[in-house]
Scaffold this motif. Sequence first.
Motif, PDB file in Angstrom:
ATOM      1  N   ASP A  94      42.922  77.656 -28.101  1.00 31.33           N
ATOM      2  CA  ASP A  94      43.287  77.770 -26.686  1.00 31.33           C
ATOM      3  C   ASP A  94      42.125  77.464 -25.749  1.00 31.33           C
ATOM      4  O   ASP A  94      42.302  77.437 -24.537  1.00 31.33           O
ATOM      5  N   HIS A 120      49.145  74.317 -18.408  1.00 34.30           N
ATOM      6  CA  HIS A 120      48.850  75.004 -19.672  1.00 34.30           C
ATOM      7  C   HIS A 120      48.472  76.461 -19.375  1.00 34.30           C
ATOM      8  O   HIS A 120      47.293  76.805 -19.273  1.00 34.30           O
ATOM      9  N   HIS A 122      48.185  79.107 -20.991  1.00 32.39           N
ATOM     10  CA  HIS A 122      47.372  79.867 -21.941  1.00 32.39           C
ATOM     11  C   HIS A 122      45.981  79.261 -22.153  1.00 32.39           C
ATOM     12  O   HIS A 122      45.204  79.768 -22.968  1.00 32.39           O
ATOM     13  N   ILE A 123      45.654  78.205 -21.424  1.00 35.40           N
ATOM     14  CA  ILE A 123      44.357  77.557 -21.620  1.00 35.40           C
ATOM     15  C   ILE A 123      43.226  78.471 -21.169  1.00 35.40           C
ATOM     16  O   ILE A 123      43.363  79.249 -20.223  1.00 35.40           O
TER      17      ILE A 123
END
Length: 315
Positions: A94, A120, A122-123
Motif C-alpha cells: 500500500d 486510491h 488506501h494508498i
Amino acid sequence: MNEANWDLLRLFFAVANTGSVNAAARQLNMSQPTLSRRLKELERYVGAPLFFRVPSGVLLTQEGEDLKRAAASVVGSFSSFHQDWRLRVGPRTDVVKISATEGMTKHWLLPRVHRLYELHPHIRLHINSTIEQQDLTNSDLDFVIRMGHPGDNELIGRKITTVGFSIYASEAYLSRRGQPKSAGELKGHDVIGTSGDFSGFRGERVGRMPLLTIFLKAAEASRTLRLMPLGNHYFAAREGLGLAFLATPFAMAEGLVPVLPEESMAMDVWLLRRRESDLRKLTRQVGRFLEKEFAASKAWFASGETVGKQPTCKQ
C-alpha cells in the motif's frame, strides 16, 4: 513432495476437512470434475486410495488418515507462514515511495496528492523531498523525479517533460538594487548560491547551460550566500537577499520576478523507477497517474504561465 504435489496436498486437506468433494470444490473456487481429477493424481502418487464414497460425501481410507496425520504439522506451519507473510508484505504493497526536488514537491507533487487519495483511498505516500540525486538501485524508492540526465543505466523510465530555468529576484530587491539590463550587469549584485550548490545537476553538458555558467561567473565577483538545501534558494530570493537561478514555474509560484526575461534555459525532467516495482499493482497505477499529470503540465513547466491554475489530467 515436489511443488506440483504440494498443491495436490492442499486440495486433499480441503476435501478431508469438509468431507465432501462438492463442498471443497466450492471452497476452492474450482469445478468438481477438476478437483476429482486432481485427487486421482494424488492417489496415483501415493499409490493407494485416499477416500471412499458414502451417502453423505467421502470418508478417509486408512491411507488417507495416515496422510492427514503425517502432513498436518506441515500444512499448519505453511498456513502460519502464509498468514505472517501476508501481514508483513501487505503494508508495503500500500506504500508508494517517491523522491523529488523541494520545488517539484511543493509546487507540483503535493497539489496532486488529494487526487491520488481520491483514486486510491488506501494508498500511503512516502515523499522524500531533496535536490540530491536519489539512487533507486540502493534504496526502497519506487519513483525518482529527476532533473537533468538520469545517469543510472540500471533504472528504467523516460524523459517526461522539460522545465525552464532563469534568474529571479524579489520585486523588493530589484527596487532597492536596480534591474540588471544585461548579463554583464549581474556582477556586483548579491547572489544566492555558488557552483557547489548546483553539483546535483550532474550529467548536463556545460554547453547546454550557458545561463547557469553566466550566473556562476557573476557569483565569483559578487557577495554570495551559500544555502543548502537548494530549495531554500526560493525562500532566500523571496526575502530579497539577492539573485537566484531557479526553475521558472516554481519561482513564479513564489511571486519572484525574472531578472533577464529574455534569457532562459531548459532542463529535462525524468520519471525513473525500478523494474521490480512494476510487480506491485498500485505502483503501476501511480506511475501511469504521474505520467498523465506530467503530460498535462508541459506548458506550465516550460513557462510557468498558468501558475495558480495548474492543468490536471482527468483520470
